[in-house]
Motif scaffolding. Structure first.
Motif, PDB file in Angstrom:
ATOM      1  N   UNK A 192       3.806  -7.885   6.121  1.00 48.61           N
ATOM      2  CA  UNK A 192       2.511  -7.231   5.970  1.00 48.61           C
ATOM      3  C   UNK A 192       1.427  -8.197   5.530  1.00 48.61           C
ATOM      4  N   UNK A 193       1.758  -9.105   4.606  1.00 45.49           N
ATOM      5  CA  UNK A 193       0.804 -10.078   4.056  1.00 45.49           C
ATOM      6  C   UNK A 193      -0.449  -9.371   3.532  1.00 45.49           C
ATOM      7  N   UNK A 194      -0.238  -8.254   2.854  1.00 50.31           N
ATOM      8  CA  UNK A 194      -1.358  -7.458   2.360  1.00 50.31           C
ATOM      9  C   UNK A 194      -1.434  -7.551   0.845  1.00 50.31           C
ATOM     10  N   UNK A 195      -2.552  -7.112   0.310  1.00 55.73           N
ATOM     11  CA  UNK A 195      -2.713  -7.079  -1.149  1.00 55.73           C
ATOM     12  C   UNK A 195      -1.684  -6.149  -1.775  1.00 55.73           C
ATOM     13  N   UNK A 196      -1.422  -5.020  -1.101  1.00 50.45           N
ATOM     14  CA  UNK A 196      -0.470  -4.046  -1.636  1.00 50.45           C
ATOM     15  C   UNK A 196       0.945  -4.605  -1.699  1.00 50.45           C
ATOM     16  N   UNK A 197       1.370  -5.325  -0.664  1.00 51.62           N
ATOM     17  CA  UNK A 197       2.727  -5.873  -0.666  1.00 51.62           C
ATOM     18  C   UNK A 197       2.872  -6.975  -1.706  1.00 51.62           C
ATOM     19  N   UNK A 198       1.823  -7.800  -1.874  1.00 53.28           N
ATOM     20  CA  UNK A 198       1.893  -8.881  -2.875  1.00 53.28           C
ATOM     21  C   UNK A 198       1.945  -8.305  -4.285  1.00 53.28           C
TER      22      UNK A 198
END
Length: 398
Positions: free
Chosen positions: A64-70
């Protein structure tokens, strides 16, 4: 009547001392009773004494490389259960690390994870655990679930804020029924806290059964009549059984106190029960184990048969205690089959006494079951001895 009682007492004492003499003259029985009885509880305590595995290394595949996944990954790495050891670009790389035993789990975030969270759709996370140990699976599942619950809480607060509901009102909507997590008896989810008590009870039952069966097999190999002491003047089967049983009861009174009281203190296991309650429980349990051993040792005709039973019975009896799988989930056959063994009821009672601090009144169902087993097994042992005595004294017996 007085003459009969005196003769009964003399015969009982003769059987009792003779059984003790035979036990201490048999090196194999001594190894099972004392070496195994003293060493096995210490071995279990050493192997499973820690009971927890912290910072289990796992790999993350973040597509995903998203803010939520990080944010989710940072929270997972902050848990006690797991540690993010590797960040992989694809599942193939993560699977290779698991095959090389460098990690014990994988967490996969799909490409649409961030978009799903942002748009209010259902987001999915996949986990893959190394099942070579239950503790790896438990750690990965607990860490992901704890972070997931935390994320769900934050996401709901954000959605209510977007609707114009914020502050305490939003918190009350999200937590309509507030709860507080409280795990009084095993806060660290230590594996040894529920495994070792069951194993300790099994050591008492199994070593007594194997030792008495080995001795019975040896007697039958030399002289089948030796078990019944035909030289007794009264030739009463009850005094023979009670004399033999008293010998095992005497030996295991000290061993059981060592196993149930001293060993848990050595390894820091919880002991919330009173010593007097544990002692009363052991008296019931030992009586059931003695009659259980006398009954089934009547089926042993060869000394070496015990070693075959050792490989078969011990794992079965251990799992039938219900320490790793709830008894309510047992199939009907296995639930009824577990009632054959005193360790099934003893493990439940001892865990309740030592870990939960229950009283004798609270474990009354288990004590009642052990008392019923004692009566049933004594009756069966008496019947088996009577039938064997009848066979050995018949004219056709060689």
């Amino acid at each position: 009547m007085i003459r009969y009682l005196r003769q009964w007492r003399r015969d009982w004492y003769y059987v009792f001392t003779n059984e003790l003499r035979m036990i201490f003259c048999d090196s194999g029985v001594m190894v099972i009773f004392f070496l195994a009885g003293l060493a096995y509880p210490l071995i279990y305590g050493i192997v499973y004494g820690n009971g927890t595995v912290d910072d289990t290394p796992v790999a993350v595949v973040d597509l995903s490389h998203s803010t939520e996944s990080r944010r989710f990954i940072r929270k997972m790495d902050a848990t006690r259960e797991i540690s993010i050891a590797y960040t992989c670009t694809d599942m193939e790389e993560a699977a290779r690390l698991m095959r090389e035993r460098r990690i014990n789990g994988i967490v996969l975030f799909p490409e649409d994870y961030g978009d799903a969270v942002t748009c209010g759709r259902q987001a999915r996370i996949s986990t893959y655990a190394d099942m070579s140990s239950f503790l790896y699976y438990k750690n990965l599942l607990m860490a992901v679930n704890h972070v997931m619950l935390s994320e769900m809480h934050d996401i709901q607060i954000q959605r209510f804020s977007a609707m114009g509901i914020s502050g305490q009102s939003a918190i009350q909507l999200v937590e309509a029924m507030p709860y507080e997590e409280n795990i009084p008896y095993n806060r660290g989810f230590a594996y040894g806290f529920f495994f070792i008590p069951a194993a300790l009870m099994l050591v008492i039952q199994q070593t007594m059964f194997y030792g008495s069966s080995m001795l019975a097999g040896t007697k039958r190999e030399h002289d089948r009549n030796a078990l019944l002491m035909p030289e007794l003047k009264g030739r009463d089967i009850s005094r023979t059984l009670l004399g033999r049983g008293a010998a095992y009861y005497l030996i295991y009174t000290g061993l059981s106190i060592y196993i149930a009281v001293l060993v848990p203190r050595i390894f820091g296991l919880p002991q919330y029960g009173r010593f007097g309650d544990i002692l009363v429980f052991l008296l019931f349990y030992l009586a059931a184990c003695v009659t259980f051993s006398l009954t089934f040792s009547s089926l042993i005709t060869r000394r070496e048969t015990v070693f075959v039973l050792f490989l078969f019975m011990s794992p079965v009896c251990l799992f039938l205690t219900g320490f790793s799988w709830p008894e309510t989930a047992f199939p009907a056959f296995w639930r009824l089959f577990s009632y054959i063994f005193p360790s099934t009821f003893a493990a439940h009672a001892f865990i309740n006494l030592s870990s939960a601090g229950c009283t004798l009144a609270m474990i009354a169902p288990q004590l009642k079951a052990l008392a019923i087993q004692t009566v049933i097994y004594y009756t069966l042992a008496w019947t088996a001895a009577y039938l064997e005595h009848r066979d050995t004294t018949s004219p056709d017996f060689p």
